[in-house]
Structure formats: C-alpha cells, structure tokens
Enzyme design. Structure first.
Site, PDB file in Angstrom:
ATOM      1  NE  ARG A 175       7.454  -2.681   6.165  1.00 13.26           N
ATOM      2  CZ  ARG A 175       6.151  -2.562   6.335  1.00 13.26           C
ATOM      3  NH1 ARG A 175       5.431  -1.875   5.475  1.00 13.26           N
ATOM      4  NH2 ARG A 175       5.572  -3.135   7.368  1.00 13.26           N
ATOM      5  CE  LYS A 182      -2.161  -1.149   3.825  1.00 10.53           C
ATOM      6  NZ  LYS A 182      -1.489  -2.439   4.093  1.00 10.53           N
ATOM      7  NE  ARG A 214      -4.957  -1.116   9.711  1.00  8.45           N
ATOM      8  CZ  ARG A 214      -3.841  -0.689   9.112  1.00  8.45           C
ATOM      9  NH1 ARG A 214      -3.771   0.509   8.603  1.00  8.45           N
ATOM     10  NH2 ARG A 214      -2.819  -1.484   9.035  1.00  8.45           N
ATOM     11  NE  ARG A 255       1.574  -4.885  11.118  1.00  7.45           N
ATOM     12  CZ  ARG A 255       2.645  -4.622  10.369  1.00  7.45           C
ATOM     13  NH1 ARG A 255       3.829  -5.058  10.753  1.00  7.45           N
ATOM     14  NH2 ARG A 255       2.539  -3.936   9.261  1.00  7.45           N
ATOM     15  NE  ARG A 267       5.755  -0.450  10.043  1.00  3.67           N
ATOM     16  CZ  ARG A 267       4.641  -0.438   9.321  1.00  3.67           C
ATOM     17  NH1 ARG A 267       4.586   0.313   8.226  1.00  3.67           N
ATOM     18  NH2 ARG A 267       3.607  -1.150   9.681  1.00  3.67           N
TER      19      ARG A 267
END
Ligand code: AP5
Ligand code: MG
Ligand code: ZN
Length: 216
Positions: A127, A13, A88, A171, A160
């Site tokens: 990431r 996203k 969300r 998540r 992160r």
C-alpha cells in the site's frame, strides 16, 4: 444514505469508500484520516492519537466519539455520509446509534468487507497513500498512473508508518478483539451486508453498488 464500512485493516475500506462517496455524493469520513491529518499538523489531538496509532492500538473512545459527532453535525452530512473506520468498538456503535436516534435517524447499512488474514499482509506492504488527499494505492493491485505520484492531486505518495509487519499483526489482533463484535451487533439489527473482499477492487465495488441499488 448512511453507510458504515466495517472490515479488518487492509480490507479495502478506504478504497471502496472513495468510490462509494463519489457515486452517491456523500462525504467520506475516515477517523484514521482525521487522526493522520491531526498528527501531521501536530495538534493536541494528533499528539495523543499518535501514541496509540503507532502501536496499532485504538485511540480511546473519549477522543473518538465526540470528534465523529461534531463531524456528523456539519451541513454536508444532512443527506447522508459514509463512515470508514468508525465505529470500531461496541461503545462507539452505541454512541452513534444514540446520536442518530435524537434526529429520528439510523444507518441504512453496515457493509463488511470480508478478507482473510493471509491476504492482509500483501495488501498492507504494497500500500501507498497520499498524505495530502488520503487516496490509497497499491504497487501491484492499484498502481498510480505516474509512479510515486497521487493521481488525484499529484503529491508524492508514501508508506504508512503503521503498515510495518509487526504493527499490522497488532492491528489485526485489536480488530478481532474490539471491532469484530460489531459484525454480530449489526447482524442482529438486520443492518449487515457482507461483501467478499477477496475479489478485485472493481468487483467489490460492483457488488456493493448492486446491493445499494436493490435497497432503494
Ligand atoms: P485506519 O486508517 O482506519 O486503518 P485500518 O482500519 O487499519 O484500515 P486501513 O486504512 O489500514 O485499510 P483499508 O481497509 O482502508 O484498506 P485500503 O483501502 O487502504 O485506522 C488507523 C488507526 O487509527 C487505527 O489503528 C487506530 O489507531 C486509529 N483509529 C481510526 N479510527 C478509529 C476509531 N474509530 N477508534 C479508535 N481508533 C481509531 O486498502 C489496503 C491496500 O489494499 C491498498 O494498497 C489498496 O490499493 C489495496 N486494495 C484494496 N482493495 C483491494 C482489492 N479488492 N484487491 C486488491 N488490492 C486491494
Ligand atoms: Mg483506510
Ligand atoms: Zn492525493
């Protein structure tokens, strides 16, 4: 153009949001980025949000909805916006719809970036993000030009905190329970476009661009 980006954690996203917002010159509004900025500045909101984010849980709607309404009331959103990570929950989606309806507006498209669970872990562990400007990289799929440095602003890129494997698992569960119902929510309103997120970054962007072009 008013666009919503839907998709599981790590779907891409943020990566696509950056490309889309540059192409259409609309602001990229990521609630995750706003919360992370508040956490790094140790604001009251940041302290509250951190409790939930570190566990992979959603920040409560009461803290999230007004924040987004305030942001959408700013002048740069007059000609459109791209929401990344909001709504969300169904409650957030309804609040957004009510807010836009007051001004006779509605979103143009909810873009779902569809990626199966097994690909998510590889994307998350590789990431790296820029804490200064929010840019997102991947050590294998989208490395920065200079290792460890953000292409856009030169800051050191980091991992992160919520990308730890256990938190990623939580998540994904939260996404399936609380956010996935939005797919049907927007589908039933004929506002949904599904893009195959297993393609390369460029291919996903081309698919989205072609679709947005065909809508004009
Ligand atoms: P948020 O920051 O929104 O995280 P998320 O939804 O879990 O999604 P991510 O940012 O992890 O993934 P992404 O889809 O942006 O993927 P990216 O482009 O980086 O939210 C974090 C937390 O904040 C939530 O858990 C919650 O606590 C809170 N929060 C935020 N909004 C909220 C709300 N509305 N309500 C309540 N709480 C809220 O890509 C991932 C990696 O893959 C990158 O390394 C990238 O380079 C790579 N990649 C991307 N696309 C491709 C591709 N096509 N091929 C190969 N690699 C790719
Ligand atoms: Mg993101
Ligand atoms: Zn940067």
């Amino acid at each position: 153009m008013k666009i919503i980006l839907l998709g599981p954690p790590g779907a891409g996203k943020g990566t696509q949001a950056k490309l889309i917002s540059e192409k259409y010159t609309i602001p990229h509004i990521s609630t995750g980025d706003i919360f992370r900025k508040n956490i790094s500045e140790k604001t009251t909101l940041g302290v509250k949000a951190k409790e939930y984010m570190d566990k992979g849980l959603l920040v409560p709607d009461e803290l999230t909805i007004d924040l987004v309404k305030d942001r959408l009331s700013e002048s740069d959103c007059k000609n459109g916006f791209l929401l990344d990570g909001f709504p969300r929950t169904v409650k957030q989606a309804e609040a957004l719809e009510d807010f836009l309806r007051i001004n006779n507006q509605k979103i143009d498209t909810a873009l779902l970036i569809d990626v199966p669970g097994k690909l998510i872990f590889e994307r998350m562990t590789g990431r790296r993000v820029c804490p200064a400007c929010g840019a997102s990289y991947h050590v294998k799929f989208n490395p920065p030009k200079i290792e460890g440095k953000c292409d856009a602003c030169g800051s050191d890129i980091v991992q992160r905190k919520d990308d730890a494997e256990e938190t990623v698992r939580d998540r994904i569960t939260v996404y399936e329970k609380q956010t996935q119902p939005l797919v049907e929510y927007y589908n039933s309103k004929d506002q949904l476009f599904v893009v195959d997120g297993t393609q390369s970054i460029e291919e996903v962007f081309n698919t989205i661009s072609n679709y947005m072009g065909s809508k004009k």
